[in-house]
Scaffold this active site. Structure first.
Site, PDB file in Angstrom:
ATOM      1  CE  LYS A 164      35.140  34.613  34.086  1.00 53.35           C
ATOM      2  NZ  LYS A 164      36.383  34.733  35.363  1.00 53.35           N
ATOM      3  CD  GLU A 191      33.689  40.487  36.138  1.00 48.11           C
ATOM      4  OE1 GLU A 191      33.223  40.145  37.158  1.00 48.11           O
ATOM      5  OE2 GLU A 191      34.849  40.181  35.842  1.00 48.11           O
ATOM      6  NE  ARG A 230      39.588  44.087  39.972  1.00 50.53           N
ATOM      7  CZ  ARG A 230      40.634  43.072  40.235  1.00 50.53           C
ATOM      8  NH1 ARG A 230      41.736  43.771  40.190  1.00 50.53           N
ATOM      9  NH2 ARG A 230      40.504  41.885  40.174  1.00 50.53           N
TER      10      ARG A 230
END
Length: 498
Positions: A279, A351, A353
């Site tokens: 990120k 991540e 899911r």
């Protein structure tokens, strides 16, 4: 904080402070009129002089009002009477509690719960008042060396109802509100803790401790247990972290032994760097809130236990960090989920899911009446709905309606999004049964479509709380949502509430 219910006339209350409302422009509510009559129009005189207009959020604290037994009378502005609805009512209660806490009095008697709110009965008003009061007084300062203590904090609040015949319903609502607020506070405490405190192990320890306090059954699966079960999708997220993953199961058995449980599944990523798909740095600190789904289902099952709901509830929490590292999963890797379906991981920052899909497959063993998963799943949901409502997806319209109704009752609202087969095509993979992302268009929908592939055997709903679980900026912190929605959903399932 101690709460109680009472019926009586405001001018006769022996209290550090009595709270009544004033509508705009300068219109006394009925409790305020009673004080005004006892005080020989003292309040009316003040309003005529322009001391208060009744604008929403305004207050006027009066001392030694003639004809009253209270030390103080607090006037709270309510805005225009025709526009006084749920939001305005909650805001008025919050303003009253905040002001009471600053007056230096230990107790307050609040008559705002007598105010009519369209389509809302006394039970709703009392339940909401307790929840709002606890929200207003909530502070997270346990990690500060110097705490901003209130000099003489508010210790007791009495909420008043107009008729004695309403006392029983109000008492029950008070207990419900207190339980829901306690669940919210637990969620906030867990979510607000930084990731160096709230690890998967800490989350498991706190769950076990709560289970012991409320008589819940608890189980924590370790990495080896997950490997034996074939949870390779979940474990792929944990590969880059030095913190061991935990799979937490809490069971509240308030119903009959043969009753099928409601299963709540909460995403428990205690810190999300994005993994190899790292990120951007700005606001990455807020990724400690990526376990808000886990915190919410733990808070909801606590509320259910405190209310002693005649219902069986299971909370399932897959907990892990998502970190980069030499062992971390790479974009392009293919993993096999517990269901046997294979997944091509195109983005390691998708991540949530990946851990939820194994938890959803695991939930089959409970033969659930329904399953609701809760997750800070997609930034796309924030773009679609902002920070006002939670995104709702479901494979059963009846279950979706239950959750929507619970959200309206709790004033913790959700909005149903489509889950059409057309979107499934975006998850196509040349190398596995599916990809874990479907591109930018409809990102929150394709994420829900991914999860739906693991929920064929039961009624299921998904709550995407990425926009509602916490707020950033100067007021950064967990909101405690959607604990109220989940609690009201469980209450309705148990046949309890309005």
């Amino acid at each position: 904080m101690e709460f109680s219910i009472k019926s009586g006339s405001p001018e006769k209350q022996r209290s550090a402070c009595v709270v009544v409302g004033v509508f705009e422009p300068r219109k006394l509510s009925i409790p305020a009129e009673l004080i005004d009559n006892a005080a020989r129009q003292h309040l009316s005189d003040l309003l005529r002089r322009g001391d208060m207009e009744g604008k929403a959020g305004s207050t006027l604290l009066l001392h030694n009002v003639p004809g009253t037994e209270a030390d103080r009378v607090l006037l709270v502005g309510l805005g225009k009477e025709k526009e006084f609805r749920e939001k305005e009512y909650r805001s008025a209660v919050a303003t009253a509690i905040k002001t009471l806490n600053e007056t230096g009095g230990f107790d307050g008697t609040v008559f705002l719960t007598e105010l009519p709110v369209k389509k809302r009965d006394v039970a709703w008003r009392v339940r909401q008042a307790v929840i709002v009061a606890q929200e207003t007084l909530y502070r997270f300062d346990r990690l500060k060396s110097k705490k901003d203590d209130v000099r003489r904090p508010l210790r007791k609040v009495t909420f008043c109802v107009e008729r004695r015949s309403e006392l029983a319903a109000a008492e029950t609502a008070l207990l419900q509100g207190d339980a829901i607020a306690a669940g919210q506070a637990l969620m906030k405490d867990l979510a607000n803790l930084p990731a160096n405190f709230c690890t998967p192990t800490y989350l498991a320890e706190q769950s076990m401790s709560m289970a012991g306090e409320f008589g819940l059954e608890a189980e924590v699966l370790e990495r080896e247990d997950m490997e034996k079960l074939g949870m390779h999708s979940l474990l792929s997220v944990a590969r880059g972290s030095h913190q061991p993953p935990k799979f937490i199961v809490l069971r509240y058995k308030g119903g009959k032994a043969e009753d099928k449980p409601v299963v709540l599944v909460g995403k428990g990523v205690t810190f999300d760097t994005g993994g190899i798909s790292l990120k951007p740095a700005p606001e990455m600190d807020e990724m400690k809130y990526d376990m808000s789904g886990a915190a919410s289902v733990i808070g909801a099952i606590k509320a259910a236990a405190m209310m002693k709901l005649p219902l069986n509830v299971v909370a399932v929490v897959p907990a892990t960090e998502n970190m980069p590292g030499g062992q971390a999963t790479r974009p392009g890797d293919v993993v096999t989920s517990m269901s046997g379906q294979t997944i091509e991981i195109l983005n390691t920052d998708a991540e949530g899911r990946l851990i939820l899909c194994d938890a959803l497959t695991y939930s089959e063993r409970f033969e659930p009446d329904c399953v609701v998963d809760v997750a800070t799943l997609t930034g796309a949901c924030v773009i679609a709905l902002g920070h006002v409502v939670t995104g709702l997806f479901a494979n059963d319209d009846g279950l979706a309606r239950e959750l929507l109704d619970a959200g309206q009752e709790a004033y913790d609202r959700a909005w149903q999004m489509p889950l059409w087969e057309d979107y499934q095509e975006q998850l196509h993979s040349n190398f596995a049964d599916m990809a874990n992302i479907g591109g930018r268009p409809g990102g929150s929908i394709t994420a829900a479509c991914f999860l739906s592939r693991f929920t064929k055997k039961y009624d299921w709903a998904h709550l995407d709380i990425a926009g509602t679980a916490w707020r950033g900026g100067k007021k950064k912190g967990s909101t405690g949502r959607p604990v109220p929605l989940l609690a009201h959903f469980l209450m309705a399932r148990a046949g309890i509430g309005d």
